[in-house]
Design an enzyme around this catalytic site. Structure first.
Site, PDB file in Angstrom:
ATOM      1  N   GLU A 149     -35.995 -15.293 -13.534  1.00 60.76           N
ATOM      2  CA  GLU A 149     -36.087 -14.257 -12.603  1.00 60.76           C
ATOM      3  C   GLU A 149     -35.300 -14.303 -11.159  1.00 60.76           C
ATOM      4  OE1 GLU A 149     -39.995 -14.618 -13.430  1.00 60.76           O
ATOM      5  OE2 GLU A 149     -40.769 -15.410 -11.529  1.00 60.76           O
ATOM      6  N   LYS A 151     -34.809 -14.785  -7.470  1.00 58.88           N
ATOM      7  CA  LYS A 151     -35.552 -15.695  -6.067  1.00 58.88           C
ATOM      8  C   LYS A 151     -35.458 -14.825  -4.909  1.00 58.88           C
ATOM      9  CE  LYS A 151     -36.016 -20.330  -3.859  1.00 58.88           C
ATOM     10  NZ  LYS A 151     -36.257 -19.690  -2.607  1.00 58.88           N
ATOM     11  N   ASP A 153     -35.924 -12.989  -1.500  1.00 65.90           N
ATOM     12  CA  ASP A 153     -35.581 -13.640  -0.195  1.00 65.90           C
ATOM     13  C   ASP A 153     -36.416 -12.830   0.959  1.00 65.90           C
ATOM     14  OD1 ASP A 153     -35.012 -15.561   1.581  1.00 65.90           O
ATOM     15  OD2 ASP A 153     -32.787 -14.570   2.002  1.00 65.90           O
ATOM     16  N   TYR A 262     -44.849 -12.771  -8.828  1.00 68.13           N
ATOM     17  CA  TYR A 262     -44.213 -13.541  -9.988  1.00 68.13           C
ATOM     18  C   TYR A 262     -45.010 -14.875 -10.544  1.00 68.13           C
ATOM     19  CZ  TYR A 262     -42.923 -15.672  -5.310  1.00 68.13           C
ATOM     20  OH  TYR A 262     -42.899 -16.344  -4.306  1.00 68.13           O
ATOM     21  N   LYS A 366     -29.893 -21.752  -6.847  1.00 65.30           N
ATOM     22  CA  LYS A 366     -29.551 -21.462  -5.428  1.00 65.30           C
ATOM     23  C   LYS A 366     -27.939 -20.714  -5.506  1.00 65.30           C
ATOM     24  CE  LYS A 366     -31.387 -22.256  -1.961  1.00 65.30           C
ATOM     25  NZ  LYS A 366     -32.327 -21.476  -0.917  1.00 65.30           N
ATOM     26  N   CYS A 460      -0.336 -13.816  28.812  1.00 67.29           N
ATOM     27  CA  CYS A 460       0.063 -14.049  27.661  1.00 67.29           C
ATOM     28  C   CYS A 460       0.246 -15.384  27.340  1.00 67.29           C
ATOM     29  CB  CYS A 460       1.520 -13.484  27.269  1.00 67.29           C
ATOM     30  SG  CYS A 460       1.650 -13.880  25.410  1.00 67.29           S
ATOM     31  N   CYS A 463       4.190 -16.086  26.389  1.00 68.22           N
ATOM     32  CA  CYS A 463       5.474 -15.895  27.076  1.00 68.22           C
ATOM     33  C   CYS A 463       4.881 -15.583  28.573  1.00 68.22           C
ATOM     34  CB  CYS A 463       6.177 -14.472  26.774  1.00 68.22           C
ATOM     35  SG  CYS A 463       4.789 -12.887  27.295  1.00 68.22           S
ATOM     36  N   CYS A 478      -0.510  -8.320  25.292  1.00 71.77           N
ATOM     37  CA  CYS A 478       0.829  -8.702  25.873  1.00 71.77           C
ATOM     38  C   CYS A 478       2.056  -7.597  25.575  1.00 71.77           C
ATOM     39  CB  CYS A 478       1.415  -9.940  25.257  1.00 71.77           C
ATOM     40  SG  CYS A 478       3.069 -10.315  25.704  1.00 71.77           S
ATOM     41  N   CYS A 483       8.319 -10.857  23.556  1.00 69.92           N
ATOM     42  CA  CYS A 483       7.579 -12.422  23.823  1.00 69.92           C
ATOM     43  C   CYS A 483       7.678 -12.932  22.298  1.00 69.92           C
ATOM     44  CB  CYS A 483       5.980 -11.738  23.623  1.00 69.92           C
ATOM     45  SG  CYS A 483       5.093 -12.962  23.396  1.00 69.92           S
TER      46      CYS A 483
HETATM   47  S1  IVH Z   1     -42.291 -19.419  -8.395  1.00 70.21           S
HETATM   48  C1  IVH Z   1     -44.356 -23.343  -7.285  1.00 70.21           C
HETATM   49  N1  IVH Z   1     -40.638 -17.177  -8.513  1.00 70.21           N
HETATM   50  O1  IVH Z   1     -39.469 -19.543  -3.584  1.00 70.21           O
HETATM   51  C2  IVH Z   1     -43.378 -22.229  -7.847  1.00 70.21           C
HETATM   52  N2  IVH Z   1     -41.023 -18.368  -6.228  1.00 70.21           N
HETATM   53  O2  IVH Z   1     -38.626 -22.284  -2.572  1.00 70.21           O
HETATM   54  C3  IVH Z   1     -43.931 -21.070  -7.459  1.00 70.21           C
HETATM   55  N3  IVH Z   1     -39.830 -17.497  -4.383  1.00 70.21           N
HETATM   56  O3  IVH Z   1     -41.848 -20.081  -1.485  1.00 70.21           O
HETATM   57  C4  IVH Z   1     -42.955 -20.205  -7.096  1.00 70.21           C
HETATM   58  N4  IVH Z   1     -39.017 -15.585  -5.715  1.00 70.21           N
HETATM   59  O4  IVH Z   1     -42.094 -18.054  -2.352  1.00 70.21           O
HETATM   60  C5  IVH Z   1     -41.189 -18.384  -7.601  1.00 70.21           C
HETATM   61  N5  IVH Z   1     -39.338 -15.434  -8.844  1.00 70.21           N
HETATM   62  C6  IVH Z   1     -40.056 -16.327  -8.007  1.00 70.21           C
HETATM   63  C7  IVH Z   1     -39.707 -16.319  -6.681  1.00 70.21           C
HETATM   64  C8  IVH Z   1     -40.189 -17.496  -5.881  1.00 70.21           C
HETATM   65  C9  IVH Z   1     -39.066 -16.251  -4.439  1.00 70.21           C
HETATM   66  C10 IVH Z   1     -39.933 -18.269  -3.242  1.00 70.21           C
HETATM   67  C11 IVH Z   1     -41.397 -18.639  -3.334  1.00 70.21           C
HETATM   68  C12 IVH Z   1     -41.345 -20.153  -2.598  1.00 70.21           C
HETATM   69  C13 IVH Z   1     -40.074 -20.308  -2.631  1.00 70.21           C
HETATM   70  C14 IVH Z   1     -39.733 -21.791  -3.239  1.00 70.21           C
END
Ligand code: IVH
Length: 723
Positions: A149, A151, A153, A262, A366, A460, A463, A478, A483
């Site tokens: 799933e 990650k 931000d 999540y 990542k 410049c 020149c 310029c 030039c």
């Molecule tokens: S699982 C111990 N699932 O990423 C594992 N974390 O660097 C529990 N994060 O601080 C985390 N999306 O807040 C999980 N789909 C996702 C996530 C997620 C973002 C964040 C989480 C954690 C950081 C880890």
């Protein structure tokens, strides 16, 4: 438990009933049916509002209009005003508290909030898979199921529900202890204030998730802040984490926060016994949370055409899914910095275990970083083909989204001053999507005092003639057309793809020939000595012959390419085509007055002046004449007669001329209409002219056209009819 996972808060049946109840509440007055009490109506209103909030905020798929929702909400507010004794904290009207948060308390998480280990490529994921199998004592050739799933931000949150009510929300903090932010989380509509965990035998649960702000909402927030003269947020994550910690929940509510869950980190029955072992997989846990009304990553394809979460069989499927998401990340409405890969079976998770820092059953994949920090070593001032002087930061080389970055434009003096960028500074560089890299900011807290301000030159750098800055421009220029830097840049542009398109004559070759003294001006390109070139290291007979071929070919280019190649300020590809369509020979332009340029549709006064100046400078005319004697085409070609803006229309491929006084149109309007219909406007009567439109008092042109006998003669009415 596997059985009870079938329980759904909103079965199809329940949804139909809630939908119908909404319509009844909307369209029958309070008190009907006759025995309905205020308490009952309030409860009904709350149920339907919760349902619609779930459809809207968790599923992004409302079933009533915003207007109808507002009506229901207002009814509830009005009734609660009449019966304040019936207000409960989990009423949908009670999300935003008017009490200010005096002090943020620290709270301990029910289980530690760990971090994630990172992976960056397929190799790392393969290693992760190998390690999972080892830890879980599975045979090396077994196929592990992984839940994958986004990650997210944003800001990490932990939500505690007790007896089906949200009782506490906290930030991650140090993983053991976080900041209590319940009042602010209550304002987030995708977080249910109540959820029927008890149906699953759960009395107390802790969920983990992320509070985030959609990218478009973030843009609007920043635009509003800019309009109000407030400081801007650097990114949606900062806006989200800031929103979670507002002292005034009303302000938190105005951030447009959303929350994805999540992880089900803790779930216990009334006796405090964990019930997690009854939930076999992570997928089951997320499905359950979805059923309970939470917004979890969806299994349905969304704006990226990919589902947010997918159950992958084996690491190869994981790799393909992660890579597909990396490609699509810009199309996703939220910022994500990677994907999270989790062993799906909770018993296997248990067998893998955790370090003090991260679980061994999960890993973050990542995405390639879009930001990096590096040191600004120096600033160079580069002179462009029209004399614009651009500051370019020379950076210590740094990897950004897979590319080494070393030179980054600093645009202009205002950019440098507003960001207070200094030589020797550590700077944050960003490269998002296909956008060219830029410097986000200087890391001023890392300064040691040795940094020097960037001195903007007043002369410049090549020149040495004084630089000039027009009042309404941000750029110093310029103005010396001779030039050397400009001449070199103009030659590079002249040969480039969009201009004369001379293959094999790129920037490095031109610079080399320039340094050898073989190229001093554009005309020299057409008198290169190919025998000498063939002797040059890295060339040889074949390359020299190829270059000759490319240059001979370029000599035959249509004149719109030649016009574009002359580096007339603001004269782009399109306006070059408009201009080329007007003349049979480039040097005719030397006889045009200023107004004549302005009459061409899409050519504004500034560009008209630039073209006029160019064609009234004897040096430029001399250059063009020399080019012509060297074989460069200056005559209009059939391609030049094709209009730039109208590729189709009733008059495509026709040359047209207007003469005499027209009765309903001005000359300018008539020419614009003709151009829009695909015609080329001719400058005089010749055998190339197809159509002459005659108004009142037409004179010599009409006679000449009649003499030629090849020109169609139209009245104004005929012209209007044809177009
Ligand atoms: S699982 C111990 N699932 O990423 C594992 N974390 O660097 C529990 N994060 O601080 C985390 N999306 O807040 C999980 N789909 C996702 C996530 C997620 C973002 C964040 C989480 C954690 C950081 C880890």
């Amino acid at each position: 438990m596997a059985q009870s996972l079938q329980i759904a808060m909103y079965t199809a049946e329940a949804q139909r009933a809630l939908y119908e109840l909404s319509k009844v509440l909307l369209y029958t007055p309070q008190g009907a049916p006759s025995d309905e009490t205020a308490a009952e109506r309030i409860e009904n209103l709350r149920s339907v509002i919760r349902y619609h909030e779930w459809r809207y905020y968790a599923l992004n798929d409302p079933v009533i209009s915003d207007f109808e929702y507002d009506q229901l909400y207002k009814q509830l507010e009005a009734l609660e005003r009449q019966h304040p004794e019936l207000i409960t904290p989990d009423s949908p009207t009670q999300r935003v508290s008017s009490d200010l948060i005096e002090e943020i308390n620290q709270v301990a998480h029910l289980t530690p909030m760990l971090s994630l280990d990172n992976s960056y490529d397929a190799r790392d994921l393969l290693d992760f898979d190998t390690s999972v199998k080892k830890l879980a004592a599975l045979p090396p050739d077994s196929v592990v199921e992984y839940a994958v799933e986004p990650k997210f931000d944003g800001g990490t949150i932990a939500l505690v529900y007790e007896n089906d009510r949200l009782t506490r929300a906290a930030t991650r903090g140090n993983g053991l202890v976080g900041d209590e932010i319940t009042a602010n989380i209550r304002t987030v509509r995708s977080v249910p204030l109540q959820a029927p965990f008890s149906q699953y035998g759960i009395a107390k649960a802790e969920l983990r998730g992320e509070a985030i702000i959609r990218k478009d909402v973030f843009e609007k927030i920043n635009a509003a802040r800019q309009a109000a003269g407030e400081s801007l947020f650097a990114n949606p994550r900062n806006a989200a984490t800031g929103g979670l910690r507002m002292k005034d929940p009303k302000e938190a509510a105005s951030r447009g926060l959303e929350a994805f869950v999540y992880q089900l980190a803790y779930a216990a029955d009334a006796q405090g016994q964990s019930v997690l072992e009854h939930i076999p997989t992570h997928t089951d846990a997320l499905n359950m949370l979805e059923q309970l009304g939470f917004k979890a990553p969806s299994t349905q394809p969304g704006p990226t055409d990919l589902p947010e979460r997918r159950l992958c069989r084996g690491i190869e499927e994981v790799i393909a899914f992660c890579e597909a998401w990396q490609e699509q990340r810009d199309a996703y409405p939220y910022e994500i910095d990677g994907m999270v890969v989790k062993v799906n079976a909770l018993d296997l998770q248990e067998r893998c275990g955790s370090t003090a820092h991260h679980p061994r059953w999960a890993v973050a994949f990542k995405f390639k970083a879009r930001q990096a920090t590096t040191r600004l070593r120096d600033v160079e001032f580069q002179v462009g083909k029209t004399g614009a002087v651009t500051p370019v930061a020379k950076l210590e080389p740094v990897q950004l989204a897979g590319v080494t970055i070393q030179n980054v434009s600093l645009h202009n003096e205002d950019f440098i001053r507003s960001k207070d960028i200094r030589i020797g500074d550590y700077v944050l560089v960003e490269r998002a999507g296909d956008v060219i890299p830029y410097i986000v900011k200087a890391l001023d807290h890392l300064r040691d005092g040795s940094e020097r301000p960037i001195e903007y030159p007043r002369n410049c750098p090549v020149c040495h003639s004084p630089l000039v800055k027009p009042e309404d421009e941000a750029i110093w220029r310029c103005e010396n057309a001779n030039c050397e830097a400009q001449i070199l840049q103009r030659m590079i542009f002249h040969a480039s793809k969009h201009a004369m398109d001379i293959e094999g004559l790129g920037e490095s070759t031109i610079t080399r020939f320039y340094q050898l003294g073989w190229l001093r001006s554009i005309t020299d390109i057409y008198r290169l000595d190919y025998d000498k070139i063939a002797q040059l290291e890295g060339f040889g007979e074949k390359s020299a012959a190829n270059l000759r071929k490319a240059i001979e070919k370029a000599k035959q280019n249509p004149i719109h390419r030649l016009l574009h190649s002359l580096s007339i300020h603001h004269l782009g590809q399109k306006s070059s085509k408009l201009l080329a369509a007007q003349v049979e020979h480039v040097l005719e332009l030397a006889n045009w007055d200023l107004e004549r340029y302005q009459q061409i549709k899409d050519i504004g006064p500034v560009l008209a002046q630039n073209i006029y100046n160019f064609f009234h400078n004897p040096h430029n005319l001399e250059m063009l004449r020399t080019m012509e004697t060297l074989g460069v085409n200056l005559r209009q070609t059939p391609e030049d007669r094709r209009p730039a803006s109208a590729a189709e229309g009733p008059l495509v491929g026709k040359t047209i001329l207007f003469t005499g006084t027209l009765s309903t149109l001005t000359r300018e309007q008539a020419e614009a209409r003709a151009a829009a219909a695909g015609a080329t406007i001719a400058s005089g009567v010749s055998k190339n002219l197809n159509i002459l439109v005659v108004g009142e008092k037409a004179g010599s042109k009409l006679r000449k056209a009649q003499e030629l006998g090849t020109v169609e003669i139209w009245t104004e009415a005929e012209f209007l009819e044809r177009i």
